[in-house]
Each structure stands twice: as structure tokens, then as C-alpha cells.
Design an enzyme around this catalytic site. Structure first.
Site, PDB file in Angstrom:
ATOM      1  N   HIS A 155       0.788  -1.277  -0.022  1.00 11.54           N
ATOM      2  CA  HIS A 155      -0.012  -0.073   0.126  1.00 11.54           C
ATOM      3  C   HIS A 155       1.049   1.302  -0.040  1.00 11.54           C
ATOM      4  O   HIS A 155       0.454   2.309   0.541  1.00 11.54           O
ATOM      5  CB  HIS A 155      -0.877   0.086   1.285  1.00 11.54           C
ATOM      6  N   LYS A 282      16.439  21.226 -10.610  1.00  9.99           N
ATOM      7  CA  LYS A 282      15.527  19.765 -10.836  1.00  9.99           C
ATOM      8  C   LYS A 282      16.223  18.871 -11.715  1.00  9.99           C
ATOM      9  O   LYS A 282      17.094  19.536 -12.793  1.00  9.99           O
ATOM     10  CB  LYS A 282      14.188  20.231 -11.198  1.00  9.99           C
ATOM     11  N   ASN A 284      14.710  15.839 -14.062  1.00 10.80           N
ATOM     12  CA  ASN A 284      13.733  15.372 -14.494  1.00 10.80           C
ATOM     13  C   ASN A 284      13.769  13.743 -14.840  1.00 10.80           C
ATOM     14  O   ASN A 284      14.706  13.526 -15.556  1.00 10.80           O
ATOM     15  CB  ASN A 284      12.691  16.239 -15.263  1.00 10.80           C
ATOM     16  N   GLU A 289       9.686   8.314 -16.933  1.00 12.82           N
ATOM     17  CA  GLU A 289       8.172   8.690 -17.103  1.00 12.82           C
ATOM     18  C   GLU A 289       7.895   8.271 -18.448  1.00 12.82           C
ATOM     19  O   GLU A 289       6.789   7.798 -18.440  1.00 12.82           O
ATOM     20  CB  GLU A 289       8.240  10.231 -17.010  1.00 12.82           C
TER      21      GLU A 289
END
Ligand code: ARG
Length: 474
Positions: A155, A282, A284, A289
Site C-alpha cells: 500500500h 531539478k 527530471n 516517465e
């Protein structure tokens, strides 16, 4: 040149002609189409339907057409409906009327099914290899960090400690199943439809076994009507591709989370991340993705194509022309992913301090219950006692190991001084020596088992190892 006639004076609506044409995408089948046609010409010659000279002319002509296509020098024409038509048209231009003998006893229905199977048969070992590379990258991570512990999740909540290697191998096993699926589906893929003609079988004495052997198929289709209708191999491939996509997306999602500042469990190599145009700090995880996203289109191809198949009557129907684009796109998508993902995995660096820092003691509550069980307490009773203990520790803002023995004993009299030894993540992980467990020995066993699978039948799907058809069952 059309392969069929139109009623006198009538012409096709050009818009319909565009809709009907598959050349734009099926041109990529040309090597397989020519390979199939050369084998067919030889089979016709063996059956006495072509003289050796005619066969020779046709084969040489097809090879010349292939050279034109290879060189990008083939001039497609607006009337080339599909790649089969285009090649036959060009063959006629090069060698004249004898070209018309090639289509003897054959139909585009058995021809196109043969071509697409050949296309996938060539992709198969490459896909297997892609999966293996990814598995190997995961195994390399597992071996390099075999003693590194991290939280295991259910979970998405911290549940119990596991080895980082165990997490790596969990993904490797999923890809190993995909590889097994490819191997399992191969005999069905490598079934030759050629010789089925339009639907009822060729009326000429063609040796289909010899044809199969020449083209690298492992058996011949047992029913001509089924053979021209059958796109199970497409649906099975698209399912395998979708399953691989789902597995890749899970790996990607785990790693996207793990690479975030909040988890900080792994650091991705800068070769696989991009910077932000606005926020200089950042990095990414675009590669991951995109891997996560591609599952969407792979699953879409499966659902889309099954929907095309559903409710079709038997025999060839033009609907089946829709089989090619999803196949090509799925193969291209997987090729692109397998070119990148093994590198992402191989180059990522786990951050041991972050993983260890996330191993809170509450994750060892199950160990306390199991401790009581080992002292003869029924598990339900043990679970209740430990729940109370965890509440006490939480209320007092203390780790479990800071609770004095008498407090523990208030919750259950079976607690003794040796209880503190179980409150160690290392010990918890090592207690799981069961097959498939987290103990070092069990994890090493998994690595050995994976290696053994890679070694066995190195690739049953590569052309060299084809079992030629002898009519024996698969
Ligand atoms: N372009 C067609 C396809 O991809 C080839 C088969 C055509 N057969 C036919 N009977 N019209 O399916």
C-alpha cells in the site's frame, strides 16, 4: 497496375483508394515479402509449375527489386495498393510477362499473413535479448549491493525490511516471465500459412514442409481457412508487449519515487534525466516517465486489435489489414525502451544511508509477534499483544527497543530478555531463508536460478535452433 479488375468504365473514388491502401505502412514488410516470394517461386518450380529458367528469372528479378528497395531507389506509384502489389508490378516491369506466374496458387491472403509472421519472427530474438539485458542490469545491481537493506512496501506504506537486491530481483523475475511468454508463443507464431491460398488451400502439389523449412517456420498451418483468418499471433504478441509495458511502468514508477527527494533511495545517472528550463535544481526522470507512459499505448494496441478481431467472420476480411500498424508500433516502442532502460538501471546508484534511515523500528513489529509465536503463543494472541505494545511505544514517543522488559511483559508474559535481539532489520531479513525469501542465501539462490534460465535454450526463438516440422506435435 491493380491485381484485380474493375467493371468497365468505373473507377475508384480516389479518397477510397487512399483509405484502402496499406502501402504507407506495409512497405516495411518488403524484405519478408520478397523472401516469401522467392521461396514460393522455388516451391512452384519443384512442383513443376515453373521451368528452372522461369524460376531463375523470377528469383533474380525479385532480388533486383529488393536491391532497389534497399537502396531507396524504388519508385512507388499511386496505384501501388500495398507492398505486395508494388513488388509484383515492379517485377513485371523488369522481367515481363513471366512475372505473372509467381502468383500461381497463391493469394495475398496467405502471402500477407506469412510476411507479418516473418517480420515478428525476426523481432522475437531481439525482444528476448532486450528483456535479458534488462534482467542482467537488475541482477548486476542486486549483486553489487547484496547486503543493502531498504523498506519493503505494501500500500506504499513501510511494511517490512527487505534487501535492495530482493527488490531488484522482483522486477527481474517479471521480465523473465515475459521472456518465457515469448518462447511459449513462438511455435504458434512460426506456423506457416503459405500454401493456404485465398482460403481453401492451393490446388497445386506444393511441398509446404519444404517451404516452411526454407523460410524458418517450425510447422505448417493445419487448416487453410483458419490460416488466413488467424491473427492469434498478433494478439498474443500485443499481449506480451502490453505485459512488458505494464512491468516496465511498475519499475519506472518505483524508481521515479525512489529518485525523488522524499525517498532519496537512488540517484539516477544524469545521462537519463533532463534539467528544468525554469528551476535549475531539478533533474527530471524523463526516461522513466516515458517508460511508464508507453504502457498506455501498448495496452491500447492490444485492446484496439482484439476489438478489430471480435465478431469477424472466418476467412480473410479487409479488417485484418489493421493488424500491421499496432504490430510495428509495439515492436518499435519496445526496441526504443530496451535501448534505454538497461542503461538507466545499470547506472543508477543506490543511497545506502537514505535506505537505512527509512528502516524505522515499527517495521519490526511483526518480528515481535513471530518471537511470541516461537515461544508457543498463538499468532492472533501474539498480534494483539504486539499491537498494544506498539501503541505504548507510540504514545511514549519511543522506539520499540527502548521499552523496558517489564513493560513488554505487561503486554505478554512470554516476553523475555532475548526479545531485543529480534529488533534488528538484518536479523529480520536473514530469518527468511525460505525459497523466495529475503535472506542472503535465498537471494543468491534467485540469482543462480535466473542465470540458469538464461543459459537453458539460449534462445529457442532464434532461426538457427528451429525445430523443423516433421508433423510432430509442438
Ligand atoms: N493489404 C492487404 C492486407 O494488409 C493485403 C491482403 C489483401 N487481400 C485481399 N483479399 N484484398 O491485409
Amino acid at each position: 497496375m491493380r491485381l484485380w479488375g474493375t467493371p468497365e468504365g468505373s473507377a475508384l473514388d480516389p479518397a477510397f483508394e487512399r483509405l484502402n491502401a496499406s502501402l504507407l505502412f506495409d512497405r516495411r514488410l518488403y524484405p519478408y515479402d520478397i523472401q516469401g516470394s522467392i521461396a514460393w517461386a522455388r516451391a512452384l518450380a519443384r512442383a513443376g509449375l515453373l521451368t528452372p529458367e522461369e524460376c531463375q528469372q523470377i528469383v533474380a528479378g525479385l532480388e533486383a527489386v529488393k536491391a532497389e528497395l534497399d537502396a531507396g531507389a524504388f519508385a512507388f506509384q499511386p496505384t501501388d495498393e500495398d507492398i505486395h502489389t508494388a513488388i509484383e508490378r515492379r517485377l513485371r516491369e523488369r522481367i515481363g510477362a513471366v512475372a505473372g506466374k509467381l502468383h500461381t496458387g497463391r493469394s495475398r491472403n496467405d502471402q500477407v499473413a506469412t510476411d507479418l509472421r516473418l517480420f515478428l519472427m525476426e523481432a522475437w530474438p531481439r525482444l528476448e535479448e532486450g528483456l535479458r539485458n534488462l534482467e542482467a542490469a537488475l541482477v548486476a545491481q542486486a549483486e553489487a549491493h547484496i547486503d543493502l537493506l531498504m523498506p519493503g512496501y505494501t500500500h506504499l506504506q513501510r511494511a517490512q525490511p527487505i534487501r535492495y537486491a530482493h527488490w531488484c530481483l522482483a522486477h527481474a523475475w517479471a521480465f523473465e516471465r515475459d521472456r518465457a511468454r515469448l518462447r511459449d508463443a513462438h511455435p504458434r507464431l512460426a506456423t506457416l500459412p503459405l500454401g493456404s491460398s485465398a482460403l481453401s488451400g492451393t490446388p497445386f502439389p506444393i511441398d509446404r514442409e519444404a517451404l516452411a523449412q526454407e523460410l524458418g517456420f517450425s510447422s505448417v498451418s493445419p487448416n487453410s481457412l483458419d490460416a488466413v483468418s488467424d491473427r492469434d499471433f498478433v494478439a498474443e504478441f500485443l499481449f506480451i508487449a502490453a505485459m512488458i509495458g505494464a512491468h516496465l511502468s511498475r519499475l519506472a514508477e518505483d524508481l521515479i519515487l525512489f529518485a525523488s527527494a522524499e525517498f532519496g533511495f537512488v540517484e539516477l545517472d544524469p545521462a537519463y534525466t533532463t534539467g528544468s528550463s525554469l528551476m535549475p535544481q531539478k533533474r527530471n526522470p524523463d526516461a522513466l516517465e516515458l517508460a511508464r507512459a508507453k504502457a498506455g499505448r501498448l495496452i491500447g494496441h492490444l485492446v484496439g486489435f482484439l476489438t478489430v478481431l471480435k465478431g469477424l467472420p472466418s476467412g480473410y476480411n479487409k479488417d485484418l489489414q489493421e493488424d500491421k500498424e499496432p504490430v510495428f508500433d509495439a515492436v518499435d516502442t519496445l526496441d526504443a525502451l530496451f535501448a534505454v532502460l538497461p542503461g538507466v538501471v545499470r547506472t543508477m546508484r543506490p543511497r545506502p544511508e537514505r535506505m537505512r534511515g527509512a528502516l524505522e523500528e515499527a517495521m519490526l513489529a511483526t518480528e515481535l509477534a513471530d518471537y511470541l509465536v516461537r515461544k508457543g503463543v498463538p499468532f492472533r494472541e501474539a498480534h494483539r499483544a504486539v499491537s498494544g505494545l506498539v501503541q505504548t511505544a507510540l504514545r511514549g514517543g519511543k522506539p520499540l527497543s527502548a521499552l523496558p522488559l517489564e513493560v513488554m511483559r505487561q503486554h505478554h508474559p512470554a516476553f523475555e530478555a532475548d526479545v531485543y535481539a529480534v529488533l534488528d532489520p538484518e536479523a529480520a531479513v536473514e530469518r527468511r531463508t525460505v525459497r523466495g525469501g529475503t535472506a542472503r542465501s535465498a537471494v543468491e539462490e534467485q540469482i543462480r536460478a535466473l542465470r540458469a534460465r538464461w543459459a537453458e535454450a539460449r534462445s529457442v526463438t532464434s532461426p538457427a535452433s528451429h525445430q523443423r516440422s516433421t508433423g510432430a506435435p509442438e
